[in-house]
Design a protein around this motif. Structure first.
Motif, PDB file in Angstrom:
ATOM      1  N   ASP A  55       8.879 -19.335  13.981  1.00 18.78           N
ATOM      2  CA  ASP A  55       9.730 -18.256  14.496  1.00 18.78           C
ATOM      3  C   ASP A  55       9.576 -16.964  13.682  1.00 18.78           C
ATOM      4  OD1 ASP A  55      10.739 -19.938  16.469  1.00 18.78           O
ATOM      5  OD2 ASP A  55      12.368 -20.651  15.191  1.00 18.78           O
ATOM      6  N   ALA A  56       9.344 -17.095  12.375  1.00 23.86           N
ATOM      7  CA  ALA A  56       9.269 -15.912  11.513  1.00 23.86           C
ATOM      8  C   ALA A  56       7.988 -15.121  11.708  1.00 23.86           C
ATOM      9  CB  ALA A  56       9.410 -16.332  10.049  1.00 23.86           C
ATOM     10  N   ALA A  88       5.195  -7.731  13.370  1.00 22.88           N
ATOM     11  CA  ALA A  88       5.735  -6.379  13.532  1.00 22.88           C
ATOM     12  C   ALA A  88       5.571  -5.537  12.278  1.00 22.88           C
ATOM     13  CB  ALA A  88       7.215  -6.458  13.921  1.00 22.88           C
ATOM     14  N   GLN A  89       5.648  -6.163  11.110  1.00 23.09           N
ATOM     15  CA  GLN A  89       5.751  -5.403   9.866  1.00 23.09           C
ATOM     16  C   GLN A  89       4.477  -5.353   9.027  1.00 23.09           C
ATOM     17  OE1 GLN A  89       9.067  -7.239   7.824  1.00 23.09           O
ATOM     18  NE2 GLN A  89      10.441  -6.942   9.558  1.00 23.09           N
ATOM     19  N   ALA A  90       3.624  -6.363   9.128  1.00 21.68           N
ATOM     20  CA  ALA A  90       2.526  -6.487   8.170  1.00 21.68           C
ATOM     21  C   ALA A  90       1.293  -5.632   8.449  1.00 21.68           C
ATOM     22  CB  ALA A  90       2.114  -7.958   8.056  1.00 21.68           C
ATOM     23  N   PRO A  91       0.866  -5.429   9.710  1.00 20.56           N
ATOM     24  CA  PRO A  91      -0.449  -4.811   9.935  1.00 20.56           C
ATOM     25  C   PRO A  91      -0.648  -3.461   9.261  1.00 20.56           C
ATOM     26  CG  PRO A  91       0.369  -5.792  11.962  1.00 20.56           C
ATOM     27  CD  PRO A  91       1.488  -5.865  10.973  1.00 20.56           C
ATOM     28  N   TYR A 141       4.925 -12.726   2.993  1.00 16.19           N
ATOM     29  CA  TYR A 141       5.759 -13.164   4.109  1.00 16.19           C
ATOM     30  C   TYR A 141       6.973 -13.867   3.527  1.00 16.19           C
ATOM     31  CZ  TYR A 141       2.992 -17.430   3.238  1.00 16.19           C
ATOM     32  OH  TYR A 141       2.357 -18.485   2.656  1.00 16.19           O
ATOM     33  N   ARG A 142       7.987 -14.022   4.340  1.00 15.27           N
ATOM     34  CA  ARG A 142       9.203 -14.697   3.900  1.00 15.27           C
ATOM     35  C   ARG A 142       8.903 -16.179   3.725  1.00 15.27           C
ATOM     36  NH1 ARG A 142      13.353 -17.055   6.832  1.00 15.27           N
ATOM     37  NH2 ARG A 142      12.568 -16.180   8.778  1.00 15.27           N
ATOM     38  N   ASP A 143       8.974 -16.639   2.483  1.00 13.82           N
ATOM     39  CA  ASP A 143       8.634 -18.035   2.187  1.00 13.82           C
ATOM     40  C   ASP A 143       9.737 -18.939   2.731  1.00 13.82           C
ATOM     41  OD1 ASP A 143       7.698 -20.401   1.232  1.00 13.82           O
ATOM     42  OD2 ASP A 143       7.843 -19.890  -0.893  1.00 13.82           O
ATOM     43  N   VAL A 144       9.370 -19.765   3.698  1.00 11.78           N
ATOM     44  CA  VAL A 144      10.349 -20.683   4.295  1.00 11.78           C
ATOM     45  C   VAL A 144      10.158 -22.098   3.776  1.00 11.78           C
ATOM     46  CG1 VAL A 144      10.607 -19.298   6.387  1.00 11.78           C
ATOM     47  CG2 VAL A 144       8.830 -21.081   6.286  1.00 11.78           C
ATOM     48  N   GLY A 145       9.298 -22.276   2.768  1.00 11.09           N
ATOM     49  CA  GLY A 145       9.046 -23.596   2.221  1.00 11.09           C
ATOM     50  C   GLY A 145       7.747 -24.172   2.753  1.00 11.09           C
ATOM     51  N   PHE A 146       7.293 -25.240   2.108  1.00 12.16           N
ATOM     52  CA  PHE A 146       6.007 -25.821   2.453  1.00 12.16           C
ATOM     53  C   PHE A 146       6.013 -26.430   3.853  1.00 12.16           C
ATOM     54  CE2 PHE A 146       3.089 -29.405   2.724  1.00 12.16           C
ATOM     55  CZ  PHE A 146       1.908 -28.799   2.358  1.00 12.16           C
ATOM     56  N   ILE A 167      -1.738  -3.893  17.728  1.00  8.46           N
ATOM     57  CA  ILE A 167      -1.438  -5.147  17.027  1.00  8.46           C
ATOM     58  C   ILE A 167       0.067  -5.272  16.793  1.00  8.46           C
ATOM     59  CG2 ILE A 167      -1.767  -6.439  14.887  1.00  8.46           C
ATOM     60  CD1 ILE A 167      -4.567  -5.045  14.727  1.00  8.46           C
ATOM     61  N   GLU A 168       0.681  -4.224  16.264  1.00 10.66           N
ATOM     62  CA  GLU A 168       2.129  -4.246  16.035  1.00 10.66           C
ATOM     63  C   GLU A 168       2.897  -4.462  17.329  1.00 10.66           C
ATOM     64  OE1 GLU A 168       2.608  -1.061  12.357  1.00 10.66           O
ATOM     65  OE2 GLU A 168       2.427  -0.336  14.412  1.00 10.66           O
ATOM     66  N   GLY A 169       2.387  -3.873  18.404  1.00 14.99           N
ATOM     67  CA  GLY A 169       3.068  -3.971  19.689  1.00 14.99           C
ATOM     68  C   GLY A 169       3.095  -5.366  20.277  1.00 14.99           C
ATOM     69  N   LEU A 170       2.312  -6.286  19.691  1.00 17.63           N
ATOM     70  CA  LEU A 170       2.305  -7.661  20.178  1.00 17.63           C
ATOM     71  C   LEU A 170       3.470  -8.485  19.636  1.00 17.63           C
ATOM     72  CD1 LEU A 170      -1.500  -8.544  20.014  1.00 17.63           C
ATOM     73  CD2 LEU A 170      -0.124  -8.063  22.055  1.00 17.63           C
ATOM     74  N   ALA A 171       4.245  -7.945  18.709  1.00 16.38           N
ATOM     75  CA  ALA A 171       5.342  -8.722  18.124  1.00 16.38           C
ATOM     76  C   ALA A 171       6.344  -9.200  19.174  1.00 16.38           C
ATOM     77  CB  ALA A 171       6.036  -7.914  17.027  1.00 16.38           C
ATOM     78  N   PRO A 172       6.868  -8.329  20.041  1.00 21.63           N
ATOM     79  CA  PRO A 172       7.779  -8.847  21.071  1.00 21.63           C
ATOM     80  C   PRO A 172       7.096  -9.779  22.061  1.00 21.63           C
ATOM     81  CG  PRO A 172       7.316  -6.510  21.428  1.00 21.63           C
ATOM     82  CD  PRO A 172       6.770  -6.861  20.088  1.00 21.63           C
TER      83      PRO A 172
END
Length: 382
Positions: free
Chosen positions: A18-19, A25-28, A145-150, A190-195
């Protein structure tokens, strides 16, 4: 997080899937800005991307986009194939871009060390700037990226693809393949593909859970893809193996007809990545053949592609209009959710790491493998 401290929680994988929306949206743009500070002219004579597992597959997924922007061929190679073989003939002025989330994969580290001995330019892409990979590289591109665990890599894979795309855009700038306006247009696309990614995840949820419920350990599962989505098919195989130790097979779209077709029987599940693009016609033929052999035909395709959908027993719809060179950013979702739901429903332990010995041997093979001092016969740096 150290590998020894990993916690095997399925909610980690779900959160990572999900993340990816926020990451896309933010990384490119941030990655491209960073690459622009690292790489200056002249343009490389050849671009190599190297890695193992997902970090190899991401190069295959990015290849079409990078070649279209730079107007030059590139090579996406598995680390050993580069460090022990291709490095011998890599032309002067080549740029070697090595990807490793941990930064500790032995074969990928040696790729950069040997590239340095050859006098080639190097970039290390990693989540871990304190790693051996970072130490071996001339330049380090750290993705975040937001680390959500292994868990089986989802965000790390997307971050790796995006990092390679950022490098490709910069190389295109240096070589004149794209001007500033062209780079901006690609970044916006690329950013526009987030939604669109969010829509893709939502649309895939139900068919993934339903398909996963039909699978057993003995089900033959094949993932197919051509062009940039051959990398997606390999990634899909990896997620099934990592999440549930299911012996899934990936195959290049054309080669399935020459090999796994003969193993296709009633009960076989064949997932065909069929984005709008150069090989959708062949994808349709393969789906038809799966059905002819009484297998289960699964299509990952554009939501408005009625011709392809009509040939499938199960459909994973992706919003229409995604250009093929960027399709791997979205077409990876189906396999992520299939593997997640299959492992969850069957109470699997990811990677089989409830077995401490299996885990120990795996770490020895990947992280503690001996790196030789050099490759015999390696040409000297100019």
């Amino acid at each position: 997080m150290r590998h020894e401290d990993m916690q095997l929680k399925w909610e980690n994988m779900r959160a990572g899937i999900d993340a990816q929306v926020d990451l896309l949206a933010q990384a490119p743009r941030a990655l491209h800005t960073e690459v622009a500070t690292l790489l200056d002219g002249p343009a490389p004579s050849r671009l190599y991307t190297v890695g193992c597992g997902d970090s190899y597959f991401c190069g295959l997924a990015a290849e079409m986009a990078i070649e279209s922007w730079t107007r030059q061929p590139m090579e996406a190679l598995e680390s050993l194939e580069f460090s022990r073989y291709a490095i011998r003939t890599a032309p002067e002025g080549s740029l070697v871009v090595a990807v490793s989330n941990s930064g500790e994969v032995a074969r990928t580290v040696e790729s950069l060390r040997f590239a340095g001995e050859r006098g080639l330019r190097t970039v290390g892409i990693t989540y871990n700037p304190e790693s051996r990979l970072a130490s071996a590289a001339q330049h380090v591109l750290k993705y975040d990226y937001r680390d959500v665990g292994f868990g089986p890599g989802t965000m790390s894979y997307l971050a790796s693809v995006l990092s390679l795309l950022a490098v490709g855009l910069r190389v295109a700038e240096l070589g004149g393949g794209l001007d500033a306006a062209g780079v901006e247009a690609e970044l916006s696309a690329i950013e526009g593909l987030a939604p669109v990614l969010a829509e893709t995840i939502a649309a895939a949820e139900e068919p993934a859970a339903a398909l996963a419920a039909t699978l057993t350990e003995d089900t033959k599962v094949f993932f197919l893809g051509g062009g940039p989505n051959y990398g997606t098919a390999l990634f899909a195989m990896a997620k099934m193996i990592e999440s549930a130790r299911h012996n899934t097979v990936s195959q290049q779209l054309e080669e399935w007809a020459h090999e796994q077709y003969f193993c296709t029987v009633p009960g076989t599940v064949t997932v065909v990545h069929a984005p709008e693009g150069h090989s959708v016609d062949r994808a349709r033929e393969q789906l038809r053949a799966v059905r002819d052999m009484k297998g289960t035909a699964v299509a990952v395709c554009a939501a408005d592609d009625e011709e392809t959908k009509a040939l499938a027993d199960v459909v994973f719809p992706v919003p229409a209009g995604v250009p093929e060179h960027l399709s791997p950013l979205l077409y990876c979702v189906a396999s992520e959710l299939i593997s997640y739901h299959f492992a969850l429903a069957n109470e699997k332990v990811m990677l089989g790491f409830d077995d401490a010995w299996r885990k120990e041997v795996n770490f020895r093979q990947i992280f503690r493998s001996v790196i030789p001092e050099t490759v015999p016969g390696l040409p000297a740096a100019p």
